[in-house]
Write a protein that holds these residues in place. Structure first.
Motif, PDB file in Angstrom:
ATOM      1  N   TYR A 144       0.817  -1.207   0.000  1.00 44.88           N
ATOM      2  CA  TYR A 144       0.000   0.000   0.000  1.00 44.88           C
ATOM      3  C   TYR A 144       0.857   1.266   0.000  1.00 44.88           C
ATOM      4  CZ  TYR A 144      -3.995  -2.951   1.205  1.00 44.88           C
ATOM      5  OH  TYR A 144      -4.988  -3.894   1.190  1.00 44.88           O
TER       6      TYR A 144
ATOM      7  N   LYS B 269       2.347   3.287  -2.853  1.00 36.52           N
ATOM      8  CA  LYS B 269       1.432   3.875  -3.842  1.00 36.52           C
ATOM      9  C   LYS B 269       0.754   5.146  -3.329  1.00 36.52           C
ATOM     10  CE  LYS B 269       0.281  -0.759  -5.422  1.00 36.52           C
ATOM     11  NZ  LYS B 269      -0.568  -1.698  -4.676  1.00 36.52           N
ATOM     12  N   ILE B 270       1.019   5.476  -2.085  1.00 31.07           N
ATOM     13  CA  ILE B 270       0.308   6.626  -1.504  1.00 31.07           C
ATOM     14  C   ILE B 270       1.062   7.921  -1.798  1.00 31.07           C
ATOM     15  CG2 ILE B 270      -0.433   7.704   0.647  1.00 31.07           C
ATOM     16  CD1 ILE B 270      -0.865   4.850   1.742  1.00 31.07           C
ATOM     17  N   ASN B 271       0.424   8.781  -2.549  1.00 26.57           N
ATOM     18  CA  ASN B 271       1.039  10.067  -2.863  1.00 26.57           C
ATOM     19  C   ASN B 271       0.397  11.228  -2.122  1.00 26.57           C
ATOM     20  OD1 ASN B 271       2.966   9.096  -4.786  1.00 26.57           O
ATOM     21  ND2 ASN B 271       1.203   8.684  -6.120  1.00 26.57           N
TER      22      ASN B 271
ATOM     23  N   ASP C  50      -5.437   9.216  -1.475  1.00 27.51           N
ATOM     24  CA  ASP C  50      -5.270   7.819  -1.867  1.00 27.51           C
ATOM     25  C   ASP C  50      -5.784   6.824  -0.836  1.00 27.51           C
ATOM     26  OD1 ASP C  50      -4.102   8.599  -4.264  1.00 27.51           O
ATOM     27  OD2 ASP C  50      -2.109   8.710  -3.364  1.00 27.51           O
ATOM     28  N   ILE C  51      -5.983   7.256   0.378  1.00 25.23           N
ATOM     29  CA  ILE C  51      -6.438   6.275   1.394  1.00 25.23           C
ATOM     30  C   ILE C  51      -7.911   6.468   1.768  1.00 25.23           C
ATOM     31  CG2 ILE C  51      -4.095   6.176   2.351  1.00 25.23           C
ATOM     32  CD1 ILE C  51      -5.265   7.543   4.902  1.00 25.23           C
TER      33      ILE C  51
ATOM     34  N   TYR D  97     -10.161   3.451   1.388  1.00 28.80           N
ATOM     35  CA  TYR D  97      -9.682   2.182   1.926  1.00 28.80           C
ATOM     36  C   TYR D  97     -10.752   1.504   2.777  1.00 28.80           C
ATOM     37  CZ  TYR D  97      -4.665   2.561   0.763  1.00 28.80           C
ATOM     38  OH  TYR D  97      -3.457   2.615   0.139  1.00 28.80           O
TER      39      TYR D  97
ATOM     40  N   LEU E 201      -2.196  -1.444   5.850  1.00 27.06           N
ATOM     41  CA  LEU E 201      -1.390  -0.223   5.723  1.00 27.06           C
ATOM     42  C   LEU E 201      -0.666   0.084   7.035  1.00 27.06           C
ATOM     43  CD1 LEU E 201      -0.473   2.432   4.371  1.00 27.06           C
ATOM     44  CD2 LEU E 201      -2.655   3.454   5.086  1.00 27.06           C
TER      45      LEU E 201
ATOM     46  N   LEU F  23       1.885   9.562   4.748  1.00 30.10           N
ATOM     47  CA  LEU F  23       0.574   9.640   4.094  1.00 30.10           C
ATOM     48  C   LEU F  23       0.399  10.921   3.289  1.00 30.10           C
ATOM     49  CD1 LEU F  23      -1.625   8.336   7.067  1.00 30.10           C
ATOM     50  CD2 LEU F  23      -0.781   7.036   5.089  1.00 30.10           C
TER      51      LEU F  23
ATOM     52  N   SER G  65       6.268   9.043   1.373  1.00 28.13           N
ATOM     53  CA  SER G  65       6.483   7.654   1.808  1.00 28.13           C
ATOM     54  C   SER G  65       7.863   7.132   1.399  1.00 28.13           C
ATOM     55  CB  SER G  65       5.380   6.747   1.258  1.00 28.13           C
ATOM     56  OG  SER G  65       5.352   6.817  -0.152  1.00 28.13           O
TER      57      SER G  65
END
Lengths: 586, 586
Positions: free
Chosen positions: A2, A5-7, A11-12, A15, A23, A80, A84
């Motif tokens: 996870y 891929k979090i920019n 993005d979350i 979820y 995560l 987050l 990351s």
């Protein structure tokens, strides 16, 4: 995977609970891995993984604004908010600082590193929002250790009167850097025991709404609560009980040891040692030995007993002659004055950067009353801490403009010990001692039997034409620069000024007989420092003066050697500059 | 007559209730009479007559130790501890200071004048007592206004953990200097309404025992309670409800107006005016005018709105753009940083002496973050307040060693207004403005359209050989000293440096072409001040430099003219010293 891929927090948002659980696990491993290699804060960040996920799931940062106290628990937040990689790739570890940093991200609002500031900062964000007429949420995250600082308590009081949105996330893990101290912590414990029902509630007593969250490491519970308070129309405290160090067994079991570190072996839990500090060892052994026969001696810490070299065992050994007031430097300084007035000699040790928090108490409570308190000023000089929020380069201007205070900079362990002994034995003055950095342990400066003759500098080598005064740590550089000049045929006088709060005017006058250039070296800012006093003394005379020290600026995570070079503070540069200046004199 | 026969607290121990009633009446009249002639604090002392009698009836001062917060309520205490003449005989009015003072009496333990220090100081006395093994009572008297200061709250927390005797007398009159502000005061009101039963009690939330005394101006009730808690084995708060200004009708009715004064007509209630302050008037009119169209401007006070020239009416006019955070300078500075970060320009005004309380917040919360906050530094310079606890002579060293902060010292109302306007319009820097003293209103220093070019000093007269730089208020003295030198045939250059946080190196370099002596004048301590920076700049050169300013010392209630003379700061002395130095140069 996870995390990689979090920019951004977007993005979350979608979820599932299962995603968040995975995560969190990834984030926790990344924290452990990174800190094991790079060093940093461990316990505070491990404890705040779930809360960070919940905050960024519910709130819309950066429109909604999250302010972190001290901000040493911000690693999950950074992960987050587009950073990351700095926690996943060793080659990017240095991309981010250990604290929130507006230069890194629009999700960070302040450079923060001192304690207890988040509530006040957030109250300003909220008030500005109200004046502008916008409607974002303002969130302040504050750990329980930080709550003992006066600035935080002042902030609570102001917020208790505000009638608009401000959400305080009180991260309660029942631990400061060391154990918590103070009456409020007894009551926080009762709040935990009663699920928030205990009536004697600091937050309600400040006029604030309050909610208790028992499982502060349960992301889903936190999300439920944050959703309920989002867009609330008044200030509220969310009391979140978390476990410091959660997910790394050794850190769960020994919270103080794993608050921060320089790196460690994950499998064995073996920490990379901080290296010996002969000064802290000297302080601890001197005080503990003396406490056995001298019951009129006390050591005061403001949550950082390490500045005494006091491990938990040594604190126990000091018994009731050791007091930790929590993160409360104002209280520490003023309490010291009270103790001195009633016949006990107090020693308050803290780092130069944190001593700034007690400026007015040093001046008013201690120095106007001229009470014999000893301050140990640790980690002073640019070669100490290099985070912009933890610089030890302002102590000389701060302390040497306060009347009555005697500020001494020893140059060796032996000299430090002698000065500490003298300070505790005398009853005439408040005294601050600039504890040298651990790499500077030996010097040829002779130890005195007494330091009663104030402002007496020590001439450790008598030469002619040029005299170099090296303050504390810089005395060692002075000697080396003198050696370089000797190679050029100059026999320069070397002086350990020792006293920073006043000049040895007799010596400085004598120097005029056979010297034409006086050079000062210090490892703090030049503005208001020691060198300027020397320059002012010689202002009306023909003596030439050169001050070496730091330009006045805030620098973050600088390379110490580079900074020295920029400021012409290496032994070679000093020798070269002095040589050039001297040649022009001829 | 009772009062004139009282030489020590022993003399009142056997008094009957009737005696005490008459004594209180005498004391109250003496306070009113003395303050009407001599000036001083009125409301706080009138409210604390009965409590002082009760304290000295029950406790055995000085063995039992009473510490007063701010100590502006200590007149009744002084009357009962051998100093009644200073309140009865006009020729002895000046024998005592307005604050507790260990030089006057063994019944006074600290020189105190800043707020919120009594709990911390008392905690030190108590801890020292415990280490020594003695058993005296330690009593801290603290007014409700003082409770909003972080140092007091830190003190409560530490005391909440102590397990031995410490009696806190919380003097609650629901009034600070102006009205009280902050969430805790809503809850104190509920404690009063519920006779102490309201559960959300700050003191209990800090782990302290608590007792409520409804009639804090009833000596007999107080004596009963004090007797019950005397020698108590743990800390306790006695919440005493008093009436500020009790016994003088105008003071009861307008508590803010009668907090302190310079004298008044007892019969008519007409106060001796403070004299106009054109700078405060300028601040108030500028801000109030601008606030009408600029909603992104806010004024922040820390309990002293007078530093804005804000009367109650003007505060109302400012509406929600005015915030009083209580006696909480740390909160004020940090809140200001938060506001600036969120797009509102905050102006925080306080006196130089109280700004000391926010040193770390100025440095960390504001300046590291480089947020555009305007600080108005009032009552700076030795000609301002002359109580040892209220000196305005340390601001230049304190503020000019902090990076990023721009510190400006205007010399006239017009220049002040222009700088204030510039500071509020710019977004690049935190700015502090040294508000001139009201007697210095006009100068020939030209007003600039912008102050964006930092560190640009103003040459107001071009001469040769000698240049005099006069900082702020001292610019006026510079001009006069220059006139004296003109009489001796010297045409000296006159400079208003304006910027104190940096030097106009270009100008200083130019001066070397046609000047041989540079003179600096400042009205604060020399150590770490402006002059030393100039001396250091010229250190490596042939330029001679003379710094005029104050010796670093704490002086109490000095005669301003005498202090100026001692430090060679009169225009005649400066001219004479400069002349002598110049003659020697030839």
């Amino acid at each position: 995977m996870y995390l990689e891929k979090i920019n951004s927090p977007e993005d979350i948002k979608q979820y599932t609970a299962q995603d968040r659980k995975k995560l969190a696990e990834e984030m926790r491993q990344a924290i452990i891995q990174r800190v094991s290699v790079h060093g940093g804060h461990l316990g505070p960040d491990l404890g705040f993984v779930e809360a960070s996920i919940a905050l960024h799931t519910v709130f819309n940062s950066p429109e909604d604004k999250i302010v972190f106290d001290v901000s040493h628990q911000c690693y999950p937040h950074k992960m987050l908010t587009g950073r990351s990689q700095a926690y996943l790739s060793p080659e990017h570890y240095d991309d981010v600082s250990g604290y929130t940093n507006p230069d890194e991200s629009e999700h960070d609002f302040f450079n923060v590193g001192h304690t207890s500031t988040s509530l006040s900062l957030a109250s300003g964000l909220a008030k500005a929002r109200d004046l502008k007429g916008t409607h974002e949420n303002i969130i302040a995250v504050i750990g329980d250790g930080s709550m003992s600082g006066g600035e935080a308590l002042e902030g609570l009081d102001t917020i208790g009167e505000m009638g608009t949105n401000l959400i305080i996330v009180f991260n309660d893990n029942n631990q400061s850097i060391a154990e918590v101290h103070g009456g409020m912590y007894k009551q926080f414990a009762k709040l935990r025991e009663t699920h928030g029902q205990y009536p004697h509630n600091l937050f309600r007593a400040m006029g604030l709404d309050y909610r208790f969250v028992e499982h502060g490491n349960d992301t889903e519970e936190l999300i439920r609560v944050f959703r309920e308070v989002k867009d609330i129309d008044h200030p509220i405290v969310i009391h979140v009980v978390t476990r410091k160090g959660l997910g790394y067994k050794p850190a769960e079991e020994n919270k103080e040891k794993w608050h921060s570190c320089r790196g460690f072996n994950i499998a064995t839990g073996e920490k990379i040692g901080k290296g010996p500090n002969p000064y802290f060892d000297t302080t601890a052994s001197y005080l503990l030995h003396r406490m056995k026969w001298d019951h009129r001696l006390a050591a005061i810490a403001a949550a950082t007993p390490s500045n005494f070299g006091f491990t938990p065992d040594k604190r126990k050994e000091a018994g009731n002659q050791y007091i930790d007031v929590g993160i409360a430097e104002e209280q520490a300084a003023a309490m010291a004055s009270g103790m001195a007035k009633n016949g006990v000699h107090p020693v308050f040790a803290t780092s130069a950067t944190f001593l700034q928090r007690a400026y007015d108490q040093i001046s008013q409570d201690v120095c106007i009353n001229n009470n014999p308190v000893t301050f140990l000023v640790t980690w002073a000089g640019f070669e100490a801490m290099n985070d912009v929020t933890h610089l030890g380069i302002f102590d000389i201007p701060m302390l040497t403009s306060i009347p009555n205070l005697i500020y001494l900079a020893p140059t060796s362990v032996a000299e430090y010990r002698a000065i500490l002994d003298w300070s505790i034995n005398q009853k005439e003055h408040p005294v601050a001692i600039r504890v040298p950095l651990p790499m500077f342990t030996d010097s040829d400066s002779p130890v005195q039997s007494s330091y009663d003759r104030l402002n007496q500098s020590l001439v450790t080598h008598s030469g002619k034409d040029i005299a170099i005064l090296g303050v504390g740590n810089m005395y060692h550089v002075a000697r080396k620069a003198a050696a370089h000049l000797k190679d050029k045929g100059l026999d320069v006088t070397i002086i350990n000024p020792l006293f920073l709060s006043g000049l040895d005017t007799q010596l400085l006058t004598q120097l005029m007989d056979s010297h034409r250039l006086v050079v000062t070296l210090e490892d703090g800012v030049l503005d208001g420092g020691f060198g300027e006093k020397v320059a002012a003394f010689y202002g009306p005379t023909t003596m030439r003066v050169m001050n070496f020290g730091l330009k006045k600026e805030f620098r973050d995570r600088y390379d110490r050697q580079e900074l020295a070079q920029e400021n012409h503070l290496t032994e070679e540069q000093i020798a070269s500059d002095v040589w050039d200046a001297f040649c022009q004199l001829k």
